[in-house]
Design a protein around this motif. Sequence first.
Motif, PDB file in Angstrom:
ATOM      1  N   ILE A  91      34.966  39.174  36.360  1.00 53.25           N
ATOM      2  CA  ILE A  91      34.388  39.178  37.705  1.00 53.25           C
ATOM      3  C   ILE A  91      33.591  37.899  37.951  1.00 53.25           C
ATOM      4  N   LEU A  92      32.854  37.451  36.947  1.00 54.56           N
ATOM      5  CA  LEU A  92      32.062  36.225  37.096  1.00 54.56           C
ATOM      6  C   LEU A  92      32.952  35.018  37.345  1.00 54.56           C
ATOM      7  N   ILE A  93      34.079  34.939  36.651  1.00 51.86           N
ATOM      8  CA  ILE A  93      34.978  33.781  36.763  1.00 51.86           C
ATOM      9  C   ILE A  93      35.892  33.889  37.972  1.00 51.86           C
ATOM     10  N   GLY A  94      36.438  35.090  38.209  1.00 56.50           N
ATOM     11  CA  GLY A  94      37.478  35.211  39.221  1.00 56.50           C
ATOM     12  C   GLY A  94      37.110  35.944  40.480  1.00 56.50           C
ATOM     13  N   GLY A  95      35.942  36.581  40.516  1.00 56.79           N
ATOM     14  CA  GLY A  95      35.602  37.436  41.638  1.00 56.79           C
ATOM     15  C   GLY A  95      34.970  36.719  42.817  1.00 56.79           C
ATOM     16  N   SER A  96      34.945  37.409  43.940  1.00 52.61           N
ATOM     17  CA  SER A  96      34.238  36.910  45.123  1.00 52.61           C
ATOM     18  C   SER A  96      32.742  37.123  44.941  1.00 52.61           C
TER      19      SER A  96
END
Length: 385
Positions: A100-105
């Motif tokens: 989530i940190l790398i790929g999330g909004s």
Amino acid sequence: MNDDWHMLADEERLFCDLLTRICAERIAPKAADTDENATFVHDQLAILAEAGMLGANLPEEYGGSGISAPALLRAVAIVAGACGSTASALTAHYLATDSILIGGSEAQKQEWLPRAAIGTALGAFALTEPTAGSDPADMKTRARRTADGWHLKGAKCFISNGGVADFLVVYAVTDPEQGHRGISAFILPKGTPGFDPGPAERTMGLKGGHVFTLNIDCQLPPDALLGEEGRGFRTAMQVLDNGRIEVAAQCLGLAGAAMQAAIAYAKDRVIGGQALSERQGIRWMIADMGLAYRQALLLSQDAARQRQAAHDGSGGRFSLASSMAKLAASEAAGRIADTALQLHGGYGYTRDFPIERIARDLRIMRIYEGSSEIQRIIISGNMLA
């Protein structure tokens, strides 16, 4: 080896010192029973949440500890030295939150990461499939757009935390024609209709860090898509760069515990009026363990420094360093545990001593997050490029 972690800031040293005490007093005493009864490490994770470890991989803006990558390496090793199962569940949680940190909004980060950091939302990372383990690009799980969002259908296997997590990051193919560029990621909350985790697998080691087969046939809202469509593979590979360093950390912790147990046993065990530690053959075994440990430690610390440099913007991808650390540490840890067991003699083969548990816990390290063979492919590919 007191200067092994001299690169840590003073506050990080204090954090690790406190974590060492917590793990020695509250985590390590549970390790044998956890292994014997194969109970999931809920209580241990709650203890670590109080200490700030469930968000140790996250920046402070999302409720994390904000510690450096070298400090995280040290912290995970401390937890693993106390209980391999706890470290396994913890780092599986990191794979989910890193996704989530790398790929999330920004909205997804704000929704999930603060809760994950304080331990009220446990995560799982669902990438591996029966036919897509070492090669995620061959995955069969599909996600197709519907009028109401996305329909996610497929099966995942060997997913740590999968049946107990509050949310999962599930990787699926959204465009079969695009190969790995057609893979996307989705956030799947616990309790979603059509999500069916099977019973925990009966594993050789890490018995308190449960892994599951997951059957998925779910309707998800539009905002379940993690970040942008088609960027799932890239996200997963970046997450695994981090995760391989955390596997190395687990290996350091477990191998260090085995080595220290063997040294203590060699000093205490007297045969023929002489301590084992006075015998040349035993001393050579101890020297070999120390050498293997040191080599693994230095490669792992180098990878952690490169991870931190990438985070700070002063370095690039660290895939090569990560693979080298994971390969070296997992192979070295296996040798160290085997030597430690051999040094204990028949007692090492019994459950009255921790060595046999450590040896079992370590065996998976040469397989998951990319097997030793896959790491050699990555390393040689970088060297030949």
